[in-house]
Design an enzyme around this catalytic site. Structure first.
Site, PDB file in Angstrom:
ATOM      1  CB  CYS A 245      -0.911  -0.022   1.250  1.00 44.29           C
ATOM      2  SG  CYS A 245      -2.029   1.506   1.521  1.00 44.29           S
TER       3      CYS A 245
ATOM      4  CG  HIS B  19      -5.688  -2.547  -1.241  1.00 35.95           C
ATOM      5  ND1 HIS B  19      -4.720  -2.923  -0.438  1.00 35.95           N
ATOM      6  CD2 HIS B  19      -5.466  -0.859  -1.281  1.00 35.95           C
ATOM      7  CE1 HIS B  19      -3.826  -1.916  -0.176  1.00 35.95           C
ATOM      8  NE2 HIS B  19      -4.311  -0.681  -0.552  1.00 35.95           N
ATOM      9  CD  GLU B  20      -6.792   1.276  -3.822  1.00 40.71           C
ATOM     10  OE1 GLU B  20      -5.728   0.573  -4.006  1.00 40.71           O
ATOM     11  OE2 GLU B  20      -6.822   2.328  -3.218  1.00 40.71           O
TER      12      GLU B  20
ATOM     13  CG  HIS C  15      -7.191   2.810   1.256  1.00 39.97           C
ATOM     14  ND1 HIS C  15      -6.239   2.953   2.263  1.00 39.97           N
ATOM     15  CD2 HIS C  15      -6.304   2.182   0.030  1.00 39.97           C
ATOM     16  CE1 HIS C  15      -5.075   2.370   2.011  1.00 39.97           C
ATOM     17  NE2 HIS C  15      -5.214   2.183   0.873  1.00 39.97           N
TER      18      HIS C  15
END
Ligand SMILES: CNC(=O)c1cccc(C)c1Nc1nc(N2CCN(c3ccccc3Cl)CC2)nc(N2CSC[C@H]2C(=O)NC)n1
Ligand code: NI
Length: 185
Positions: A112, A155-156, A159
């Site tokens: 990341c 993953h995004e 966030h």
């Protein structure tokens, strides 16, 4: 252009907040942010530009990583050599509306741009997902993704919820994962 020192690092509270839902029409600044995040990914994947500006390569970048708590993330998953990208989009207000029971993880673990140290271990995710999102122009879209593009989007989207990849790694046994998990090389 966004450079590494514009990217917030683990420890910055903005990375642990739920990002604000975007309302339409987006402001000029918000549209510009989407372009700059995508431009970062393009630059970071170009060896000459990445070297020149010391950019860490990435295939995804979320607005909180640019210090902006907004539900927006850029994803650019390249295709094979001379092929078009597997997935290229700026996702606004993305929501995962369905996910496979089948678990998948990147065989080499995840990195990341906001986490400077390497944290080994499998990050268990869903192999296939369906995402509902809006484009920067406010158009509603729904897409089904699998394997690498699906991992990147999870993953995004994490966030935007204040989750970082290592939150999912098994603390006691980082390399423990379901026997039937798909490992993506
Ligand atoms: C700890 N082991 C590891 O990191 C790791 C180690 C080995 C392999 C993988 C596959 C690992 N894992 C991993 N590698 C990536 N890249 C591979 C290289 N690539 C890239 C590099 C150069 C040019 C063009 C490109 Cl495309 C950029 C992307 N990206 C992510 N993630 C996790 S999901 C969001 C995405 C992200 O953009 N992170 C910054 N994970
Ligand atoms: Ni990240």
């Amino acid at each position: 252009m966004i450079k590494m020192n514009d990217i917030t690092r683990d420890g910055d509270p903005v990375l642990r907040k739920r990002a604000k839902k975007a309302t339409f029409p987006l402001s000029a600044e918000q549209k510009e942010l989407g372009n700059k995040m995508m431009e970062y990914l393009i630059n970071s994947q170009n060896p000459e530009i990445a070297e020149k500006y010391k950019l860490r390569a990435g295939v995804g970048l979320a607005a909180p990583q640019a210090g902006i708590s907004l539900q927006m993330a850029a994803v650019l998953v390249p295709g094979d050599k001379d092929q078009p990208p597997l997935f290229k989009e700026v996702l606004v207000n993305p929501v995962i509306i369905s996910e496979s029971v089948q678990v998948a993880a990147l065989e080499e673990g995840e990195g990341c741009l906001s986490v400077d140290k390497e944290i080994p271990g499998y990050v268990p995710r869903h192999d296939r997902i369906t995402i509902k999102y809006q484009t920067v122009d406010g158009e509603d879209k729904k897409i089904r993704l699998k394997n690498y593009p699906a991992i990147v989007c999870q993953h995004e989207i994490d966030h935007l919820k204040g989750t970082l990849f290592y939150d999912h790694i098994n603390k006691e046994e980082p390399l423990k994962i379901d026997d039937d998990a798909i490992l993506i090389g």
